[in-house]
Design an enzyme around this catalytic site. Structure first.
Site, PDB file in Angstrom:
ATOM      1  N   ARG A 142      18.145  38.262   6.344  1.00 13.90           N
ATOM      2  CA  ARG A 142      18.352  38.473   7.779  1.00 13.90           C
ATOM      3  C   ARG A 142      19.754  39.001   8.022  1.00 13.90           C
ATOM      4  NH1 ARG A 142      16.693  33.869  11.931  1.00 13.90           N
ATOM      5  NH2 ARG A 142      18.728  33.078  11.324  1.00 13.90           N
TER       6      ARG A 142
ATOM      7  N   THR B 140      21.913  40.753  13.998  1.00 12.88           N
ATOM      8  CA  THR B 140      20.662  41.033  14.725  1.00 12.88           C
ATOM      9  C   THR B 140      19.535  40.071  14.361  1.00 12.88           C
ATOM     10  OG1 THR B 140      19.830  42.494  12.996  1.00 12.88           O
ATOM     11  CG2 THR B 140      21.220  43.496  14.705  1.00 12.88           C
TER      12      THR B 140
ATOM     13  N   ASP C  24      21.494  28.420   1.600  1.00 10.05           N
ATOM     14  CA  ASP C  24      22.828  27.892   1.275  1.00 10.05           C
ATOM     15  C   ASP C  24      22.736  26.452   0.779  1.00 10.05           C
ATOM     16  OD1 ASP C  24      24.132  30.215   1.863  1.00 10.05           O
ATOM     17  OD2 ASP C  24      24.763  29.611   3.869  1.00 10.05           O
TER      18      ASP C  24
ATOM     19  N   ASP D 297      21.118  26.205   7.043  1.00 13.67           N
ATOM     20  CA  ASP D 297      20.734  27.387   6.260  1.00 13.67           C
ATOM     21  C   ASP D 297      20.095  26.926   4.951  1.00 13.67           C
ATOM     22  OD1 ASP D 297      20.914  29.585   4.314  1.00 13.67           O
ATOM     23  OD2 ASP D 297      21.920  30.626   5.939  1.00 13.67           O
TER      24      ASP D 297
HETATM   25  C1  PRP Z   1      16.083  32.639   5.810  1.00 16.50           C
HETATM   26  C2  PRP Z   1      14.789  31.938   5.476  1.00 16.50           C
HETATM   27  C3  PRP Z   1      13.750  32.943   5.884  1.00 16.50           C
HETATM   28  C4  PRP Z   1      14.383  33.581   7.092  1.00 16.50           C
HETATM   29  C5  PRP Z   1      13.765  33.002   8.330  1.00 16.50           C
HETATM   30  O1  PRP Z   1      16.425  33.532   4.822  1.00 16.50           O
HETATM   31  O2  PRP Z   1      14.700  31.524   4.151  1.00 16.50           O
HETATM   32  O3  PRP Z   1      13.476  33.913   4.893  1.00 16.50           O
HETATM   33  O4  PRP Z   1      15.791  33.273   7.047  1.00 16.50           O
HETATM   34  O5  PRP Z   1      14.249  33.622   9.481  1.00 16.50           O
HETATM   35  P1  PRP Z   1      13.342  34.554  10.389  1.00 16.50           P
HETATM   36  O6  PRP Z   1      12.054  33.834  10.599  1.00 16.50           O
HETATM   37  O7  PRP Z   1      14.148  34.682  11.655  1.00 16.50           O
HETATM   38  O8  PRP Z   1      13.160  35.873   9.703  1.00 16.50           O
HETATM   39  P2  PRP Z   1      17.813  34.381   4.857  1.00 16.50           P
HETATM   40  O9  PRP Z   1      17.564  35.708   5.468  1.00 16.50           O
HETATM   41  O10 PRP Z   1      18.883  33.547   5.457  1.00 16.50           O
HETATM   42  O11 PRP Z   1      18.089  34.656   3.331  1.00 16.50           O
HETATM   43  P3  PRP Z   1      18.349  33.654   2.100  1.00 16.50           P
HETATM   44  O12 PRP Z   1      17.031  32.989   1.785  1.00 16.50           O
HETATM   45  O13 PRP Z   1      18.808  34.572   1.027  1.00 16.50           O
HETATM   46  O14 PRP Z   1      19.402  32.652   2.494  1.00 16.50           O
HETATM   47  N1  URA Z   2      17.120  30.604   8.123  1.00 19.47           N
HETATM   48  C1  URA Z   2      17.579  29.381   7.752  1.00 19.47           C
HETATM   49  O1  URA Z   2      17.923  29.166   6.581  1.00 19.47           O
HETATM   50  N2  URA Z   2      17.624  28.426   8.680  1.00 19.47           N
HETATM   51  C2  URA Z   2      17.255  28.623   9.961  1.00 19.47           C
HETATM   52  O2  URA Z   2      17.325  27.678  10.770  1.00 19.47           O
HETATM   53  C3  URA Z   2      16.791  29.900  10.325  1.00 19.47           C
HETATM   54  C4  URA Z   2      16.729  30.868   9.387  1.00 19.47           C
END
Ligand code: PRP
Ligand code: URA
Length: 206
Positions: free
Chosen positions: A101, A105, A200, A197
């Site tokens: 993400r 945005t 993380d 997150d």
């Molecule tokens: C997080 C999570 C989902 C997404 C959800 O991933 O694991 O994939 O955000 O958000 P959305 O429904 O608004 O799309 P992130 O993009 O933070 O990447 P990561 O898993 O590498 O931390």
């Molecule tokens: N991605 C995350 O890891 N946590 C949230 O709450 C939303 C998106």
């Protein structure tokens, strides 16, 4: 179609997962255990076929899973759910969709895709702990459908109403199973009360 796996064991583990004091080691363990609970429900319609089994006492009829199951974690956080679901379907293949993400945005950007071939009996099981706006999941399902997967089930640990509604609108044929439907999103599109997150916390990159 959207299902909350509402069970005291799931609710209790979710509370440990949400707790900001939970360290990465325990966070990963709880993610794996909750994934098993939800997957148990999400995979109840898998098809089986009979096989002969010889016990120490006699011959009987057993079964094995007939579908080709492809587990698809959304990178990165979905990797935290992989071991848990492979405990239930150890013969499954694994594909990866990499999405991140945008911090401003909240729109997903695809950076990786490697999927097994889709066959007529294939079932793709997408795993990602967080369904927030639904952008990442909807994009992943688009990728799977373009690659020939017509039966798709999703397992998330937490979901927001915004993500549920986006999936209902864009992919009404896909069943989404979650451990909790939380209250909503904050101004940064994070789930509330949520768990922070997920990537993380799984990988210790806070
Ligand atoms: C997080 C999570 C989902 C997404 C959800 O991933 O694991 O994939 O955000 O958000 P959305 O429904 O608004 O799309 P992130 O993009 O933070 O990447 P990561 O898993 O590498 O931390
Ligand atoms: N991605 C995350 O890891 N946590 C949230 O709450 C939303 C998106």
């Amino acid at each position: 179609m959207f299902f909350v796996v509402d069970h005291p064991c799931v609710r209790a583990k979710l509370s440990l997962l949400r707790d900001e004091a939970t360290d990465s080691k325990h966070f990963r363990e709880y993610v794996g255990e909750i994934t098993c609970f939800i997957a148990y429900e999400a995979l109840k319609n898998l098809e089986t076929e009979e096989i002969p089994v010889k016990t120490p006492l006699c011959e009987t009829t057993g079964c094995r899973i007939r579908n080709d199951v492809a587990i698809v974690p959304i990178l990165r956080a979905g990797i935290g759910m992989l071991d848990g679901i492979l405990k239930l379907v150890p013969a499954a293949t694994v594909g990866f969709v990499g999405l991140e993400r945008d911090h401003v945005t909240a729109e997903p950007k695809e950076y990786y895709c490697k999927l097994p071939a889709a066959g007529p009996d294939s079932l793709a099981v997408v795993v990602d702990p967080m369904l927030a706006t639904g952008g990442s999941l909807a994009a992943t399902v688009d990728v799977l459908k373009r690659n020939g997967f017509s039966r798709i089930v999703v397992i998330t640990i937490l979901a927001a109403p915004e993500g549920r509604d986006r999936m209902k609108q864009l992919h009404p044929d896909v069943k989404v199973y979650t451990g909790s439907l939380d209250a909503g999103l904050n101004e940064h599109k994070y789930i509330l009360p949520g768990l922070g997150d997920a990537g993380d916390r799984i990988f210790g990159t806070l």
